[in-house]
Design a protein around this motif. Structure first.
Motif, mmCIF file in Angstrom:
data_model
loop_
_atom_site.group_PDB
_atom_site.id
_atom_site.type_symbol
_atom_site.label_atom_id
_atom_site.label_comp_id
_atom_site.label_asym_id
_atom_site.label_seq_id
_atom_site.Cartn_x
_atom_site.Cartn_y
_atom_site.Cartn_z
ATOM 1 N N PHE A 21 0.836 -1.203 0.000
ATOM 2 C CA PHE A 21 0.000 0.000 0.000
ATOM 3 C C PHE A 21 0.875 1.259 0.000
ATOM 4 C CE2 PHE A 21 -3.044 2.921 2.367
ATOM 5 C CZ PHE A 21 -3.871 3.133 1.272
ATOM 6 N N ILE A 22 1.925 1.248 0.833
ATOM 7 C CA ILE A 22 2.865 2.375 0.875
ATOM 8 C C ILE A 22 3.533 2.542 -0.490
ATOM 9 C CG2 ILE A 22 5.069 3.182 1.857
ATOM 10 C CD1 ILE A 22 4.110 1.870 4.535
ATOM 11 N N THR A 23 3.965 1.449 -1.073
ATOM 12 C CA THR A 23 4.620 1.485 -2.387
ATOM 13 C C THR A 23 3.703 2.098 -3.439
ATOM 14 O OG1 THR A 23 5.960 -0.443 -1.825
ATOM 15 C CG2 THR A 23 5.746 0.077 -4.170
ATOM 16 N N ALA A 24 2.415 1.748 -3.386
ATOM 17 C CA ALA A 24 1.445 2.252 -4.367
ATOM 18 C C ALA A 24 1.262 3.766 -4.266
ATOM 19 C CB ALA A 24 0.105 1.543 -4.191
ATOM 20 N N LYS A 25 1.489 4.316 -3.085
ATOM 21 C CA LYS A 25 1.308 5.763 -2.867
ATOM 22 C C LYS A 25 2.567 6.568 -3.140
ATOM 23 C CE LYS A 25 -2.939 5.412 -1.496
ATOM 24 N NZ LYS A 25 -4.002 5.927 -2.362
ATOM 25 N N ALA A 26 3.693 5.902 -3.307
ATOM 26 C CA ALA A 26 4.987 6.577 -3.448
ATOM 27 C C ALA A 26 5.328 6.805 -4.912
ATOM 28 C CB ALA A 26 6.073 5.715 -2.804
ATOM 29 N N ARG A 27 6.153 7.828 -5.130
ATOM 30 C CA ARG A 27 6.753 8.018 -6.454
ATOM 31 C C ARG A 27 8.166 8.546 -6.256
ATOM 32 N NH1 ARG A 27 6.372 13.468 -8.432
ATOM 33 N NH2 ARG A 27 5.207 14.708 -6.940
ATOM 34 N N GLU A 28 9.013 8.227 -7.214
ATOM 35 C CA GLU A 28 10.410 8.661 -7.125
ATOM 36 C C GLU A 28 10.594 9.934 -7.952
ATOM 37 O OE1 GLU A 28 13.977 5.871 -6.948
ATOM 38 O OE2 GLU A 28 14.144 6.706 -8.975
ATOM 39 N N ILE A 29 11.326 10.878 -7.386
ATOM 40 C CA ILE A 29 11.639 12.113 -8.105
ATOM 41 C C ILE A 29 13.135 12.389 -7.990
ATOM 42 C CG2 ILE A 29 9.349 13.130 -7.713
ATOM 43 C CD1 ILE A 29 10.751 15.033 -5.627
ATOM 44 N N THR A 30 13.621 13.217 -8.890
ATOM 45 C CA THR A 30 14.993 13.706 -8.772
ATOM 46 C C THR A 30 14.928 15.221 -8.654
ATOM 47 O OG1 THR A 30 15.245 13.808 -11.159
ATOM 48 C CG2 THR A 30 16.015 11.807 -10.088
ATOM 49 N N ILE A 31 15.804 15.753 -7.841
ATOM 50 C CA ILE A 31 15.906 17.204 -7.676
ATOM 51 C C ILE A 31 17.344 17.577 -7.999
ATOM 52 C CG2 ILE A 31 15.683 19.163 -6.102
ATOM 53 C CD1 ILE A 31 13.810 17.485 -4.386
ATOM 54 N N PRO A 32 17.529 18.378 -9.047
ATOM 55 C CA PRO A 32 18.907 18.796 -9.387
ATOM 56 C C PRO A 32 19.502 19.675 -8.283
ATOM 57 C CG PRO A 32 17.344 19.338 -11.158
ATOM 58 C CD PRO A 32 16.543 18.910 -9.967
ATOM 59 N N PHE A 105 5.745 11.340 -1.126
ATOM 60 C CA PHE A 105 4.329 11.091 -0.904
ATOM 61 C C PHE A 105 3.625 12.439 -0.883
ATOM 62 C CE2 PHE A 105 6.779 7.792 1.142
ATOM 63 C CZ PHE A 105 6.135 6.620 0.764
ATOM 64 N N GLU A 106 2.609 12.595 -1.691
ATOM 65 C CA GLU A 106 1.789 13.801 -1.645
ATOM 66 C C GLU A 106 1.026 13.807 -0.329
ATOM 67 O OE1 GLU A 106 2.126 16.234 -3.812
ATOM 68 O OE2 GLU A 106 3.515 14.973 -4.941
ATOM 69 N N ARG A 107 0.644 14.973 0.135
ATOM 70 C CA ARG A 107 -0.007 15.112 1.441
ATOM 71 C C ARG A 107 -1.236 14.219 1.584
ATOM 72 N NH1 ARG A 107 -3.575 18.054 4.700
ATOM 73 N NH2 ARG A 107 -2.631 18.597 6.702
ATOM 74 N N LYS A 108 -2.114 14.208 0.570
ATOM 75 C CA LYS A 108 -3.350 13.395 0.668
ATOM 76 C C LYS A 108 -3.015 11.909 0.802
ATOM 77 C CE LYS A 108 -4.305 13.009 -4.310
ATOM 78 N NZ LYS A 108 -3.697 11.700 -4.405
#
Length: 190
Positions: A21-32, A105-108
């Motif tokens: 469930f946690i994995t489904a809500k997560a996304r990976e981003i990169t920040i330069p 994770f977005e706030r919602k």
């Protein structure tokens, strides 16, 4: 995701369904490098877990000088908690010191995890308590010590980050000028 779960599981237990469930809500981003994870004057809307890189929390004082409050390394959560929890404008910036990769994770979605996963709120409270304790432990010695001692303490606190953080940020964190820091570094023989 493994690093995130290794981190979370040091504070409590999750079953495979909860981890999915946690994995489904997560996304990976990169920040330069130099970009912001969150900014002063805006409301923080996400929680991040740093898998690679270093972020710093900074603000501008009343003389428009940039002040670094602290650094956050890999395998730690990052969030402007006051802004995120209370939905108020932040007073600090969270900026990438190096190129960074985060699981966010977005706030919602974060609130849904807290409401759905039994015991997740207790895990998060333990993580926050540890982070606050670290912040106090890391800042306290910097208040009363001389600049050289502060630099030595900085190297002790951030051993893996010391060569990845620009001197200007280290000087700001220690409350010294960059030229003073250069002199201190020359005199410190390790």
């Amino acid at each position: 995701m493994k690093a995130l779960f290794d981190f979370i599981l040091t504070f409590g237990n999750l079953n495979p369904q909860q981890m999915d469930f946690i994995t489904a809500k997560a996304r990976e981003i990169t920040i330069p490098k130099e970009e912001y994870f969150s900014e002063a004057g805006k409301i923080a809307r996400q929680v991040g877990f740093i898998t690679e890189g270093i972020l710093r929390v900074c603000y501008y004082n009343n003389k428009s000088e940039e002040i670094t409050k602290y650094f956050i390394e890999e395998n730690n959560l990052v969030v402007d908690l006051e802004s995120f929890d209370n939905q108020i404008s932040s007073s600090s910036y969270v900026q990438a010191v190096t190129d960074c990769t985060l699981i966010v994770f977005e706030r919602k979605d974060w609130l849904e995890l807290l409401q759905t996963i039994v015991g997740f709120d207790a895990i998060v409270h333990k993580i926050i308590a540890r982070a606050l304790m670290q912040k106090v432990e890391r800042r306290s010695p910097l208040v009363s010590e001389d600049a050289t001692t502060r630099y030595l303490k900085f190297m002790e606190i951030y051993p893996s980050a010391v060569n990845r953080i620009p001197l200007s940020y280290v000087a700001s964190y220690l409350g010294v000028t960059q030229s003073s820091l250069s002199r201190i570094r020359k005199n410190v023989k390790l």
